[in-house]
Design a protein around this motif. Structure first.
Motif, mmCIF file in Angstrom:
data_model
loop_
_atom_site.group_PDB
_atom_site.id
_atom_site.type_symbol
_atom_site.label_atom_id
_atom_site.label_comp_id
_atom_site.label_asym_id
_atom_site.label_seq_id
_atom_site.Cartn_x
_atom_site.Cartn_y
_atom_site.Cartn_z
ATOM 1 N N ALA A 670 51.196 27.960 8.994
ATOM 2 C CA ALA A 670 51.001 26.738 9.781
ATOM 3 C C ALA A 670 51.715 26.846 11.126
ATOM 4 O O ALA A 670 51.159 26.487 12.179
ATOM 5 C CB ALA A 670 51.507 25.527 9.005
ATOM 6 N N GLU A 673 49.810 29.167 13.462
ATOM 7 C CA GLU A 673 48.598 28.559 14.030
ATOM 8 C C GLU A 673 48.932 27.484 15.064
ATOM 9 O O GLU A 673 48.186 27.297 16.029
ATOM 10 C CB GLU A 673 47.726 27.980 12.920
ATOM 11 C CG GLU A 673 47.140 29.029 11.973
ATOM 12 C CD GLU A 673 46.271 30.057 12.678
ATOM 13 O OE1 GLU A 673 45.837 29.802 13.825
ATOM 14 O OE2 GLU A 673 46.032 31.124 12.086
ATOM 15 N N VAL A 674 50.027 26.783 14.881
ATOM 16 C CA VAL A 674 50.458 25.831 15.909
ATOM 17 C C VAL A 674 50.734 26.579 17.210
ATOM 18 O O VAL A 674 50.319 26.166 18.299
ATOM 19 C CB VAL A 674 51.706 25.048 15.454
ATOM 20 C CG1 VAL A 674 52.318 24.281 16.618
ATOM 21 C CG2 VAL A 674 51.335 24.078 14.344
ATOM 22 N N ALA A 682 46.183 25.034 11.213
ATOM 23 C CA ALA A 682 47.578 24.694 10.900
ATOM 24 C C ALA A 682 47.638 23.543 9.911
ATOM 25 O O ALA A 682 48.443 23.548 8.969
ATOM 26 C CB ALA A 682 48.322 24.325 12.184
ATOM 27 N N HIS A 685 46.823 24.793 6.381
ATOM 28 C CA HIS A 685 47.968 25.485 5.770
ATOM 29 C C HIS A 685 49.075 24.497 5.401
ATOM 30 O O HIS A 685 49.721 24.645 4.351
ATOM 31 C CB HIS A 685 48.510 26.544 6.724
ATOM 32 C CG HIS A 685 47.622 27.739 6.888
ATOM 33 N ND1 HIS A 685 47.182 28.484 5.818
ATOM 34 C CD2 HIS A 685 47.076 28.300 8.003
ATOM 35 C CE1 HIS A 685 46.417 29.472 6.267
ATOM 36 N NE2 HIS A 685 46.332 29.376 7.583
ATOM 37 N N ALA A 707 57.214 22.733 9.583
ATOM 38 C CA ALA A 707 55.796 22.901 9.889
ATOM 39 C C ALA A 707 55.131 21.551 10.148
ATOM 40 O O ALA A 707 54.326 21.404 11.081
ATOM 41 C CB ALA A 707 55.099 23.627 8.733
ATOM 42 N N LEU A 711 53.524 20.511 13.843
ATOM 43 C CA LEU A 711 52.119 20.119 13.971
ATOM 44 C C LEU A 711 52.014 18.713 14.578
ATOM 45 O O LEU A 711 51.196 18.475 15.480
ATOM 46 C CB LEU A 711 51.426 20.169 12.613
ATOM 47 C CG LEU A 711 49.952 19.746 12.602
ATOM 48 C CD1 LEU A 711 49.135 20.601 13.568
ATOM 49 C CD2 LEU A 711 49.380 19.831 11.197
#
Length: 950
Positions: A670, A673-674, A682, A685, A707, A711
């Motif tokens: 995550a 991907e952020v 994200a 995940h 995480a 996000l």
């Protein structure tokens, strides 16, 4: 494991190649589908085919035809045929078949869970073969195959989808074995081709009759074929009953009945053929049907109370009748339908008594425990002491490679014992332990709950509660684990070794829960006593525990010293390597090093430890190694490689059927991907991490909270982002903060300030002040402290100090963050141009790390300052996306062109084979291909050659 002719004729010899009887009839469509699958594999991709149908419908005969076709096309064929007795067998028939046919074999491991080692061993052998020629793996009677082979069949077709391997399973339609059903479900998800062999039409049955009789059947003879309901085996047996008798006459190419009715040799049933046999043959067949499809003549003679020599006439009669074959060292029924017919015609009371006697006879001759166990189960009990001992041996033999099947057998044995038999509780405790290694964790805990109220003795209850606690700890439910441990420790009269294990497990639980004081109190006296133990694992475990206590107290240098000594001792004493996470010394050392100035050593320690664990078959530990490497790589700013390691850990956990998703690995994905800017991924995940965390929020909570906060921050939800961190990091103790690597600590402060939660930022600062910093941690901790102070007090000088400190730590993303933070402060000053070089450096660092979202944010900030920069590069479009490949992925391509297997690539690059598997999956997806053959072609066309030897 053996090969047979599906018409009922046993194959010649014991090799892999199948032989045949009459020509295969009425299966043109299915043969065409099989030929298509062979063509797919010849083209470079894997394929799966499942052949199902009723007994006698021709599945084995179909596999024999497929075997011939595959060999004609240059395939290397590996054949496995299962027997009903194999259901409780330890080991894997597929592995044995590969190694007996020249596949590579790795040295055995001493681990208690050999599932991943089994998969890797079979994978290596198949990849070696597939590099030289396409491979066909044919598994007949898969409904009976041993549990370890079933486990491999569930997993490897997906893992080896890019290799030239055709997987073909023949299975009975009506099978109810749960593990077989799971294989079918998994293969269905992989897109397996399903071929259902139904009854043959009358025309094809007449062709079969002509093949057997050597002449076309007359209308009267053909009419008899209607009674076999389209079953080719029964049709062949019916025609063989006429062949060579005076009941049929062949004239002018037509075979005709000389008198009405079915001859005495066959009355629409294989079992009826016994009517013509002498009594010795009938008794031999009846005993043989109990012993199994293959059986030893000496065992049958003992059960009949006869000498082997006195049975020779009966053996000859059974062979002449076509019911038995003698091609190998044991007699065998030509088809299992014949055996079942004889077996099922015995009265139930007789069958169960004979199975009980067979178990006793086989046990006396040293037969496989699995074979004895099958007969005991078939007898339905009761069981004597020797039978229980043999069956328990079968359970323990099976448990390393097939713990779920071992648990099922243990429960079946327990069901045969009286309610208050102490061995019953031992078996149920072992069953719960084995189930705890699989996805059936809830069944394991249900079994514990069902067994505890049975009035157990203190020792039995304590052992059962220890198993339950370890299952809960492995699943992350530390609170439930502590409940069991507390109750167990309150039981009277426990032996000292068990009492010590309970206390050590409880102390570990306190570490997981973040209560270092309670952990130290629970372990009081244990550490000192452990240092005097003769068991090196006990000493190493004590060192790791002491290191953990010091670490979470904030005494980082002493924690590092103890972790290094524990790792050194573990390297000298291999027994210490079998400690469970987080007590594996090198794994823990990697965690400690991440918080020190020796970050570069972290990758080396984790990589070496991971490969050693892989080589030793410690499969259960590999998800933890991959997750630890993912965290370390994220700290080093290697986003792509961090994601690969996290994915590899999840893949291994899935192969091992570990129920809880690792929230740490999902949280890393995550966060990656952020950084990249794919907030949808994200979010996926993060949701998986939150689902996986469940009751494990205390242990993995810091990662999940981070995480979630990052996000929310990326989505512009400043208040929500700060709130996500409040519960986890509001305390001034360093325990929770140290669950994360140092580069994340300023992120917590930045998000807190963005959400106007200054108290949270001050709490982090206070926790940092509580760290005892000396030689090995001075630079990174000092830089982070300066960074946090710079954020809290908007102090440019503190941020400059942090930037200077970060430059030599090997943490580019936190350096980029400090540059961006300083740029933001300077952009608000009278001379905003002073911010530009810091933003530009942050942008370069973000670009190098692949942090596209960070890079784009910095680019927009520079534009507001009047600085034009190149747009952020997006992934190239189209299937030929060579530009999308990461540096690590590009390293693999020349090695693939060179013809190396994934295992050989892993050895060359000194990484885990599971890391290579994940890289290869990404390469195929990015290039829009499905096989190594396609990759090699594209690479050669693109001018990428084999790797240089130097």
């Amino acid at each position: 494991m053996h090969s047979t002719d599906p018409t009922g004729d046993e194959a010649e010899g014991r090799g892999n190649q199948l032989t045949t009887g009459p020509r295969l009839r009425g299966r043109d469509r299915e043969i065409a589908a099989a030929r298509e699958a062979l063509d797919v594999v010849r083209g470079g991709r894997g394929a799966c085919v499942v052949v199902e149908g009723a007994p006698g419908v021709g599945k084995s005969r179909f596999l024999a035809e497929l075997d011939r076709m595959a060999r004609r096309f240059g395939f290397d064929v590996v054949s496995v045929r299962a027997d009903e007795l194999d259901q409780y067998a330890a080991g894997a028939a597929l592995q044995s078949a590969l190694h007996s046919s020249g596949g590579s074999e790795r040295a055995p491991a001493a681990a208690d869970d050999q599932r991943l080692r089994l998969l890797d061993s079979i994978t290596d052998a198949l990849e070696d073969k597939a590099q030289r020629a396409p491979v066909a793996v044919l598994v007949d009677d898969a409904q009976w195959v041993d549990p370890a082979t079933l486990y491999a069949l569930r997993t490897l077709p997906g893992r080896l989808a890019a290799s030239r391997i055709l997987w073909v399973l023949a299975v009975r339609s009506e099978t109810e074995r749960p593990t077989v059903a799971r294989v079918r479900e998994d293969l269905d998800r992989l897109g397996a081709r399903w071929l259902t062999l139904g009854p043959l039409p009358q025309r094809e049955l007449q062709h079969i009759a002509a093949d057997v009789l050597g002449a076309r059947p007359s209308p009267a003879l053909a009419g008899l074929l209607r009674g076999v309901a389209g079953n080719p085996f029964l049709a062949i047996e019916l025609m063989r009953a006429f062949a060579g008798t005076d009941a049929v006459k062949a004239e002018a190419g037509v075979a005709s009945l000389l008198h009405e009715g079915i001859p005495l040799g066959f009355r629409q049933s294989v079992a009826a053929r016994l009517d013509r046999l002498p009594e010795d043959a009938v008794r031999l067949l009846q005993i043989g049907s109990v012993l199994g499809r293959e059986f030893d003549l000496g065992t049958a003679a003992r059960m009949l109370g006869r000498q082997v020599g006195s049975l020779l006439s009966g053996v000859e009669a059974a062979l002449n009748a076509g019911l038995l074959s003698a091609d190998g060292p044991r007699l065998a029924f030509r088809h299992d339908i014949a055996r079942q017919a004889v077996h099922d015609n015995l009265p139930l009371a007789v069958r169960t008594a004979l199975h009980r006697e067979a178990a006793e006879s086989l046990r006396g001759t040293g037969a496989r425990p699995a074979e004895v166990a099958w007969h005991v189960v078939m007898s339905g009990g009761p069981v004597d002491d020797e039978a229980v001992t043999t069956m328990t041996t079968a359970v323990r033999d099976m448990s390393p490679s097939a713990p779920d099947a071992a648990a099922d057998l243990a429960q079946r044995i327990a069901g045969l014992l009286p309610p208050h038999d102490q061995r019953r509780i031992t078996l149920l405790t072992e069953a719960a332990e084995y189930l705890g290694r699989t996805r059936r964790v809830h069944e394991a805990l249900d079994l514990v709950d069902a067994t505890l109220p049975e009035g157990l003795e203190p020792l039995q209850e304590a052992r059962l509660r220890l198993v339950a606690a370890e299952i809960h700890q492995a699943s992350g439910d530390d609170a439930a684990a502590m409940t069991h441990l507390q109750k167990a420790l309150g039981l009277p009269g426990l032996p000292s070794d068990l009492h010590v294990r309970l206390r050590k497990t409880k102390a570990t639980g306190h570490v997981y829960l973040g209560d270092v004081t309670a952990a130290e109190q629970t372990g009081a006296g244990l550490v000192e006593a452990s240092y005097h133990s003769d068991d090196p694992a006990v000493v190493v475990s004590a060192m790791v525990f002491q290191s953990q206590a010091d670490f979470y107290r904030g005494h980082l240098d002493s924690a590092l010293e103890l972790a290094e000594e524990a790792t050194r001792r573990a390297g000298a004493q291999s027994a210490a390597l079998y400690l469970r996470p987080p007590r594996i010394p090198a794994l823990w050392l990697g965690t400690v090093l991440t918080v020190t100035d020796r970050l570069a050593d972290t990758e080396r320690i984790l990589r070496e430890g991971q490969r050693e664990a892989e080589a030793l078959g410690l499969g259960w530990s590999l998800p933890h190694w991959h997750a630890a490497r993912a965290c370390a790589l994220l700290e080093q700013g290697a986003l792509d490689d961090a994601a690969v390691e996290a994915e590899a850990g999840l893949m291994v956990a899935d192969e091992l059927e570990v129920t809880p998703v690792n929230p740490q690995a999902r949280s890393v994905l995550a966060l990656v991907e952020v950084r990249r800017g794919d907030l949808a991924k994200a979010g996926d995940h993060l949701r998986a991490a939150e689902t996986g965390a469940g009751k494990r929020a205390q242990r993995y909570g810091p990662w999940v909270s981070l995480a979630r906060a990052c996000l929310a921050d990326a989505e512009g939800e400043d208040g929500e982002a700060a709130a996500a961190l409040e519960a986890g990091f509001a305390g001034h103790e360093p325990t929770r903060l140290l669950a994360l690597a140092p580069s994340h600590w300023p992120t917590i402060v930045r998000i807190a300030l963005g959400g106007e939660d200054r108290s949270l930022g001050q709490a982090v600062s206070g926790a940092l002040r509580g760290l005892t910093v000396q030689n090995e941690t001075r630079q990174i901790i000092g830089a982070v402290r300066a960074h946090v102070d710079g954020l809290l007090h908007r102090d440019p000088r503190a941020l400059e100090t942090a930037i200077t400190g970060y430059r030599s730590t090997g943490r580019p993303l936190v350096l980029a963050a400090a540059c961006e933070d300083l740029g933001e402060l300077l952009a608000e000053s009278a001379d905003a141009t002073r911010a530009v070089p810091y933003f530009e450096e942050a942008g370069r660092l973000a670009s190098a790390a692949g942090a596209g979202r960070d890079q784009e944010r910095i680019r927009r900030r520079l534009r507001r300052l009047g600085v034009r920069t190149a747009p952020v590069r997006s992934a190239s479009a189209g299937p030929q996306g060579w530009g999308d490949l990461t540096e690590s992925e590009q390293k693999l391509i020349p090695l693939v062109v060179e013809g190396l297997t994934n295992r050989a690539i892993a050895d060359r690059l000194y990484v885990s084979v599971h890391t290579v598997n994940t890289h290869m999956k990404h390469i195929f997806a990015k290039l829009g291909i499905n096989s190594r053959v396609e990759l090699t072609r594209l690479a050669i066309e693109g001018g990428v050659g084999a790797a240089d030897d130097d």
